[in-house]
Design a protein around this motif. Structure first.
Motif, PDB file in Angstrom:
ATOM      1  N   ASP A  35      18.479 -14.260  12.103  1.00 33.80           N
ATOM      2  CA  ASP A  35      18.877 -16.141  11.414  1.00 33.80           C
ATOM      3  C   ASP A  35      17.641 -15.755  10.092  1.00 33.80           C
ATOM      4  O   ASP A  35      16.774 -16.611  10.996  1.00 33.80           O
ATOM      5  N   HIS A  36      17.676 -15.531   8.905  1.00 32.05           N
ATOM      6  CA  HIS A  36      16.107 -15.546   8.785  1.00 32.05           C
ATOM      7  C   HIS A  36      15.892 -17.569   8.020  1.00 32.05           C
ATOM      8  O   HIS A  36      14.294 -17.074   7.494  1.00 32.05           O
ATOM      9  N   LYS A  37      16.609 -18.220   8.742  1.00 29.30           N
ATOM     10  CA  LYS A  37      15.822 -19.295   8.205  1.00 29.30           C
ATOM     11  C   LYS A  37      15.632 -19.224   9.260  1.00 29.30           C
ATOM     12  O   LYS A  37      14.146 -20.946   9.203  1.00 29.30           O
ATOM     13  N   LYS A  38      15.087 -19.378  10.100  1.00 26.04           N
ATOM     14  CA  LYS A  38      14.030 -19.476  11.052  1.00 26.04           C
ATOM     15  C   LYS A  38      12.596 -18.681  11.090  1.00 26.04           C
ATOM     16  O   LYS A  38      12.231 -18.816  12.439  1.00 26.04           O
ATOM     17  N   MET A  39      12.999 -17.887  10.576  1.00 32.77           N
ATOM     18  CA  MET A  39      11.985 -16.903  10.134  1.00 32.77           C
ATOM     19  C   MET A  39      10.812 -17.844  10.038  1.00 32.77           C
ATOM     20  O   MET A  39      10.535 -18.671   9.120  1.00 32.77           O
ATOM     21  N   LYS A  40       9.359 -17.594  10.031  1.00 30.16           N
ATOM     22  CA  LYS A  40       8.044 -18.068  10.306  1.00 30.16           C
ATOM     23  C   LYS A  40       7.288 -16.923   9.206  1.00 30.16           C
ATOM     24  O   LYS A  40       7.073 -15.320   9.467  1.00 30.16           O
ATOM     25  N   LEU A  41       7.087 -17.065   8.065  1.00 28.90           N
ATOM     26  CA  LEU A  41       6.393 -16.067   7.107  1.00 28.90           C
ATOM     27  C   LEU A  41       4.685 -15.792   7.100  1.00 28.90           C
ATOM     28  O   LEU A  41       4.241 -17.320   7.304  1.00 28.90           O
ATOM     29  N   GLU A  42       3.772 -15.037   6.471  1.00 27.39           N
ATOM     30  CA  GLU A  42       2.704 -14.811   6.185  1.00 27.39           C
ATOM     31  C   GLU A  42       2.490 -14.431   5.092  1.00 27.39           C
ATOM     32  O   GLU A  42       2.244 -13.146   4.746  1.00 27.39           O
ATOM     33  N   CYS A  43       1.563 -15.166   3.958  1.00 25.19           N
ATOM     34  CA  CYS A  43       1.642 -14.447   3.263  1.00 25.19           C
ATOM     35  C   CYS A  43      -0.238 -13.501   2.589  1.00 25.19           C
ATOM     36  O   CYS A  43      -1.043 -14.617   2.997  1.00 25.19           O
ATOM     37  N   LYS A  44      -0.419 -12.399   3.432  1.00 29.63           N
ATOM     38  CA  LYS A  44      -1.762 -12.785   3.495  1.00 29.63           C
ATOM     39  C   LYS A  44      -1.710 -10.938   2.179  1.00 29.63           C
ATOM     40  O   LYS A  44      -1.237  -9.743   2.375  1.00 29.63           O
ATOM     41  N   VAL A  45      -1.481 -11.103   1.170  1.00 29.74           N
ATOM     42  CA  VAL A  45      -1.285 -10.318  -0.240  1.00 29.74           C
ATOM     43  C   VAL A  45       0.497 -10.137  -0.122  1.00 29.74           C
ATOM     44  O   VAL A  45       0.958 -10.461  -1.403  1.00 29.74           O
ATOM     45  N   MET A  46       0.610  -9.563   0.842  1.00 28.45           N
ATOM     46  CA  MET A  46       2.042  -9.628   0.543  1.00 28.45           C
ATOM     47  C   MET A  46       3.049 -10.370   1.901  1.00 28.45           C
ATOM     48  O   MET A  46       2.081 -10.552   2.757  1.00 28.45           O
TER      49      MET A  46
END
Ligand code: HEM
Length: 437
Positions: free
Chosen positions: A410-421
């Motif tokens: 379920d892509h809507k449940k993803m929590k993302l982090e941005c550190k360059v990537m």
């Protein structure tokens, strides 16, 4: 849902606070910037200890010279020769999933990483890492250490200052990791160079027959004679390290996001499989002429990587006053091209821009007219040289995987982090179930 960097701008975090810079989000302005300003923003200097100044962090004259040689390695005919390898690697990757099937949610990152690293080491250096698991693991760890220390320098403002960084424990850790990365590329470059010289001395036919040619071989063939060489050993090694780094985390995370998006929609998954069956039948291997026939698969892959671009920001530097639609950016300004914002712009993609809708790619009326509106591969002349390679690799993997397994996520449940990537912190697990034949 988006990213969790600290700072006023969720995606940019501290980096945004460090300098007085412009952020460009409109495709027209993006085109102007990426084509007129070929110089990279100052933060790219942090990758220099690892990649030198040969490609990603190169100054413009050096980049122009080197890019010409790198472009030769990604001509369609050479890429077509890679497809057989991609199919084989995809089959192997899918075989490794047998132990995960029916086990509930699993994290595929480690297996995807191994598969992609083995493939890119083969296509870049012509070296087979099969059965060299320890070496593979050490190399992956060293690459990860390098990337994480380098991205920390951007997000920990005090580490931007060279004297402070050089005194930190990160510097020592970076040196150790670089030793492993360099040892591999140095030894391989020397080996291939010697083989190439021997072929030249024996006046052997350099025309390639059968299989595929590695990036290193193509570059040597085009840049080195018995008496002269465009590149010295360090430049060659740096160029190869640029290729590995550029292909590594990017393809790993894009592959993961593609699978997560496919797993989020049973209808999309069924339609991809239907298309695979109608174009290839139940078990025919993917050939290069099939790629243009798999239109729905193409739409799904592009839609997933539009929504989740692994490199959500790239940086340029103006050397002259640069006129955009409503503003002129002064000379000597850092500029951030906000790929995430461009890819999700409602103005260009419509009010459903935030939704996963592969169908939009199938109808020219629902597609933005401006090429730079899809910016995942970095628009313009200094954009990704491995775009077609990456898409082919991802498609070969999806074909092999969906033939055997049904996936749920379920892509809507993803929590993302941005550190360059842009990386998933949680919610990225995938359930795998064997398909009935
Ligand atoms: C889906 C996976 C990939 C994505 C999303 C991606 C994205 C990008 C982006 C955004 C840039 C521009 C970076 C910048 O300006 O700072 C770039 C550059 C580059 N990419 Fe990729 N990339 C991918 C896969 C690959 C692969 C597989 C290869 C090689 C086999 C590759 C080779 C390169 C190289 C060499 C550059 C530097 C080009 C130059 O400076 O002229 N990439 N990529």
């Amino acid at each position: 849902q988006v990213a969790t960097c600290p700072g006023k701008w969720p995606l940019i975090g501290h980096a945004h606070k460090l300098v007085n810079k412009e952020v460009v989000t409109e495709p027209e302005d993006v085109s102007t910037i990426v084509n007129k300003c070929l110089d990279k923003m100052f933060v790219y200097k942090f990758v220099e200890p690892m990649l030198g100044k040969t490609l990603i962090a190169a100054e413009v004259p050096t980049w122009k010279r080197n890019r010409k040689f790198v472009d030769l390695c990604f001509k369609q005919q050479l890429l077509d020769d890679y497809l057989q390898l991609f199919n084989e690697r995809a089959e192997r990757f899918v075989e490794t999933l047998a132990e995960d099937a029916g086990q509930g949610d699993v994290d595929l990152k480690k297996k995807i990483t191994r598969s992609i690293l083995e493939t890119s080491v083969m296509t870049t250096f012509g070296i087979n890492l099969d059965g060299k698991n320890e070496m593979n693991d050490n190399y992956v760890k060293a690459l990860n250490d390098c990337l994480s220390i380098i991205s920390d320098r951007i997000y920990k403002p005090w580490l931007i200052i060279d004297t402070i960084f050089n005194l930190s424990s990160d510097r020592k850790k970076l040196e150790k990791a670089l030793e492993t990365v360099f040892q591999f590329s140095k030894e391989t470059v020397l080996l291939r160079k010697t083989e190439h010289l021997q072929r030249l001395q024996k006046k052997e036919d350099l025309n390639h027959k059968g299989g595929f040619q590695s990036v290193l071989d193509v570059i040597l063939e085009n840049s080195m004679t018995e008496t002269e060489s465009v590149f010295n050993d360090v430049e060659l090694r740096n160029t190869m390290d640029n290729m590995i780094i550029a292909a590594f985390d990017t393809t790993i995370y894009q592959m993961l996001y593609v699978l997560i998006c496919i797993g989020s929609s049973p209808e999309v998954q069924d339609k991809i499989l239907e298309e695979i069956n109608s174009v290839l039948g139940k078990d025919k291997q993917l050939k290069s002429n099939n790629l243009s026939q798999l239109v729905y698969l193409d739409a799904v892959v592009k839609e997933a990587i539009r929504l989740y671009p692994v490199g959500p920001l790239i940086g340029r530097h103006t050397t002259v006053h640069t006129k955009l639609r409503n503003v002129t950016i002064p000379a000597e300004s850092p500029v951030i091209v906000h790929i995430w914002a461009i890819n999700r712009s409602k103005r260009y993609w419509g009010s459903d821009a935030e939704e996963f809708k592969p169908e939009r790619w199938l109808d020219s009326k629902t597609m933005p007219k401006h090429q730079a509106a899809f910016a995942t591969f970095g628009p313009g002349r200094r954009g990704c040289v491995g775009k077609t390679y990456a898409l082919m690799y991802i498609k070969a993997t999806v074909v092999s995987l969906l033939r055997k397994y049904k996936i749920t996520a379920d892509h809507k449940k993803m929590k993302l982090e941005c550190k360059v990537m842009l990386k998933p912190l949680s919610g990225h697990l995938i359930k795998i179930e064997k398909r009935d034949k």
